[in-house]
Structure formats: structure tokens, C-alpha cells
Motif scaffolding. Structure first.
Motif, short mmCIF file in Angstrom:
data_model
loop_
_atom_site.label_atom_id
_atom_site.label_comp_id
_atom_site.label_asym_id
_atom_site.label_seq_id
_atom_site.Cartn_x
_atom_site.Cartn_y
_atom_site.Cartn_z
N ARG A 67 59.79 -3.70 -15.98
CA ARG A 67 60.10 -2.37 -15.44
C ARG A 67 58.89 -1.75 -14.75
O ARG A 67 59.02 -1.08 -13.72
CB ARG A 67 60.62 -1.44 -16.53
CG ARG A 67 62.10 -1.67 -16.79
CD ARG A 67 62.67 -0.63 -17.69
NE ARG A 67 62.57 -1.16 -19.05
CZ ARG A 67 62.36 -0.45 -20.14
NH1 ARG A 67 62.26 0.85 -20.07
NH2 ARG A 67 62.29 -1.01 -21.32
N LYS A 68 57.69 -1.99 -15.29
CA LYS A 68 56.48 -1.46 -14.67
C LYS A 68 56.23 -2.13 -13.32
O LYS A 68 55.85 -1.46 -12.36
CB LYS A 68 55.27 -1.64 -15.60
CG LYS A 68 55.31 -0.70 -16.79
CD LYS A 68 54.11 -0.90 -17.68
CE LYS A 68 54.15 0.09 -18.84
NZ LYS A 68 52.94 -0.02 -19.69
N ARG B 187 58.68 -0.70 -10.89
CA ARG B 187 58.29 0.66 -10.49
C ARG B 187 57.18 0.61 -9.46
O ARG B 187 57.22 1.33 -8.45
CB ARG B 187 57.84 1.45 -11.73
CG ARG B 187 57.52 2.91 -11.47
CD ARG B 187 58.75 3.79 -11.33
NE ARG B 187 59.67 3.65 -12.42
CZ ARG B 187 59.62 4.30 -13.58
NH1 ARG B 187 58.67 5.18 -13.80
NH2 ARG B 187 60.51 4.09 -14.52
N LYS C 274 60.78 10.28 -14.51
CA LYS C 274 59.89 9.14 -14.27
C LYS C 274 58.49 9.51 -13.81
O LYS C 274 57.69 8.63 -13.49
CB LYS C 274 60.52 8.14 -13.28
CG LYS C 274 61.84 7.58 -13.77
CD LYS C 274 62.43 6.62 -12.78
CE LYS C 274 63.79 6.13 -13.28
NZ LYS C 274 64.45 5.26 -12.31
N THR D 115 55.62 8.27 -16.53
CA THR D 115 55.52 6.81 -16.64
C THR D 115 55.04 6.20 -15.32
O THR D 115 54.28 5.23 -15.32
CB THR D 115 56.88 6.19 -17.04
OG1 THR D 115 57.89 6.62 -16.12
CG2 THR D 115 57.26 6.58 -18.46
N THR D 116 55.43 6.79 -14.21
CA THR D 116 54.97 6.29 -12.92
C THR D 116 53.50 6.59 -12.71
O THR D 116 52.75 5.73 -12.25
CB THR D 116 55.81 6.90 -11.77
OG1 THR D 116 57.18 6.58 -12.00
CG2 THR D 116 55.38 6.34 -10.42
N GLU E 161 51.35 6.86 -15.01
CA GLU E 161 50.64 5.96 -15.93
C GLU E 161 50.49 4.57 -15.31
O GLU E 161 49.40 4.00 -15.30
CB GLU E 161 51.41 5.86 -17.25
CG GLU E 161 50.79 4.90 -18.24
CD GLU E 161 51.66 4.72 -19.48
OE1 GLU E 161 51.60 3.62 -20.06
OE2 GLU E 161 52.40 5.64 -19.84
N VAL E 162 51.57 4.02 -14.78
CA VAL E 162 51.50 2.66 -14.23
C VAL E 162 50.68 2.64 -12.94
O VAL E 162 49.95 1.68 -12.67
CB VAL E 162 52.90 2.03 -14.05
CG1 VAL E 162 53.64 2.60 -12.87
CG2 VAL E 162 52.82 0.53 -13.95
N TYR F 56 47.34 0.45 -12.26
CA TYR F 56 47.24 -0.41 -11.08
C TYR F 56 45.95 -0.12 -10.29
O TYR F 56 45.27 -1.03 -9.84
CB TYR F 56 48.47 -0.19 -10.18
CG TYR F 56 48.48 -1.06 -8.95
CD1 TYR F 56 48.87 -2.39 -9.03
CD2 TYR F 56 48.13 -0.56 -7.71
CE1 TYR F 56 48.90 -3.20 -7.90
CE2 TYR F 56 48.15 -1.36 -6.58
CZ TYR F 56 48.54 -2.67 -6.68
OH TYR F 56 48.55 -3.47 -5.57
N ILE G 255 51.26 -7.02 -15.02
CA ILE G 255 51.84 -5.88 -14.32
C ILE G 255 51.38 -5.87 -12.86
O ILE G 255 52.19 -5.81 -11.94
CB ILE G 255 51.45 -4.56 -15.02
CG1 ILE G 255 52.05 -4.52 -16.43
CG2 ILE G 255 51.90 -3.35 -14.19
CD1 ILE G 255 51.49 -3.42 -17.30
#
Length: 133
Positions: free
Chosen positions: A22-23, A26, A84, A87-88, A90-91, A95, A105
Motif C-alpha cells: 500500500r505504501k 501511495r 490519507k 499516512t501519505t 509519513e511515506v 521516501y 518501499i
């Protein structure tokens, strides 16, 4: 007797594997939305959307992703309730900071970018070579 956790091909439990997937998805969506130039293609008569009346031919999540990107640019709230957002952020933070070439990821996203850059370079070289003939 307790059941043993199911693992994927990398030896990661399925629930963690799904989270990683999912990450990655996203990140790919955000990457697409930041580069997508589709603004207002009218929908074909047989396609319906709930929100914009327009669609991106690449992904049905583009409009939502673009709205999320616009929101994230301005949002600094630690307890934001926008769908979202946290969580977005965060990812994306992961990155941006990640330097692990084998990160499960970031790796798929970076390798896709690299393949696309190489393809574009090959296309340009091919066009240039054919113009000189």
C-alpha cells in the motif's frame, strides 16, 4: 495449536507485506499525480465518477490524489483528519530521507523512475539518430 503466520516470498508476514504494498502504491500515485497534466478530459458516457466529472485515463484515483497533493503542500497539522494525509506525509517523508537501495518501499518506485528515465533517454537517442540519417 496456534497457526503460524503466512509469509511472502521475501519472508515478510502477509499483513506487513500488504502494508508495504500500500505504501508503494501511495508513492506511485503521488508521483503520478504530481506529473499528470490531465486537467479536464470529459468522461465517456459509460464512465461515472462521484466527484469531478472528469477522469484520468491512467488511474481512476488521479483526481483524489491531486486533491491530496494540494492538501499536503499546505498541511502541517500533526493530527490532521484529511483522508490519507498523515499516512501519505509519513511515506513521503520516508521516501525523501531513505538511502537504502534495497528498501522494499522506495526501491520499486526508484527502479520504475530509473526505467522510465532510461526509456526516455533511449527514445531521444533513437529520434536523434533517425534525424541524422
Amino acid at each position: 495449536q496456534p497457526s503460524r503466520p503466512v509469509h511472502d516470498k521475501h519472508g515478510i508476514e502477509d499483513s506487513q507485506s500488504e502494508l508495504v504494498r500500500r505504501k508503494v502504491q501511495r508513492l506511485l500515485l503521488i508521483r503520478h499525480c504530481t506529473k499528470c497534466s490531465v486537467r479536464s478530459i470529459p468522461l465517456p458516457l459509460n464512465v461515472q465518477t462521484v466527484d469531478t466529472g472528469y477522469f484520468c485515463p491512467v488511474t481512476s484515483h488521479c483526481a483524489e490524489g491531486k486533491a491530496l497533493c494540494a492538501h499536503i503542500k499546505a498541511c502541517k497539522l500533526d493530527d490532521c483528519t484529511y483522508k490519507k494525509c498523515l499516512t501519505t506525509r509519513e511515506v513521503l517523508g520516508h521516501y525523501i530521507k531513505c538511502r537504502n537501495l534495497e528498501c522494499m518501499i522506495c526501491g520499486p518506485v526508484r527502479s520504475r523512475d530509473k526505467r522510465r528515465r532510461n526509456q526516455m533517454k533511449d527514445d531521444i537517442e533513437w529520434r536523434h539518430a533517425n534525424m541524422l540519417l
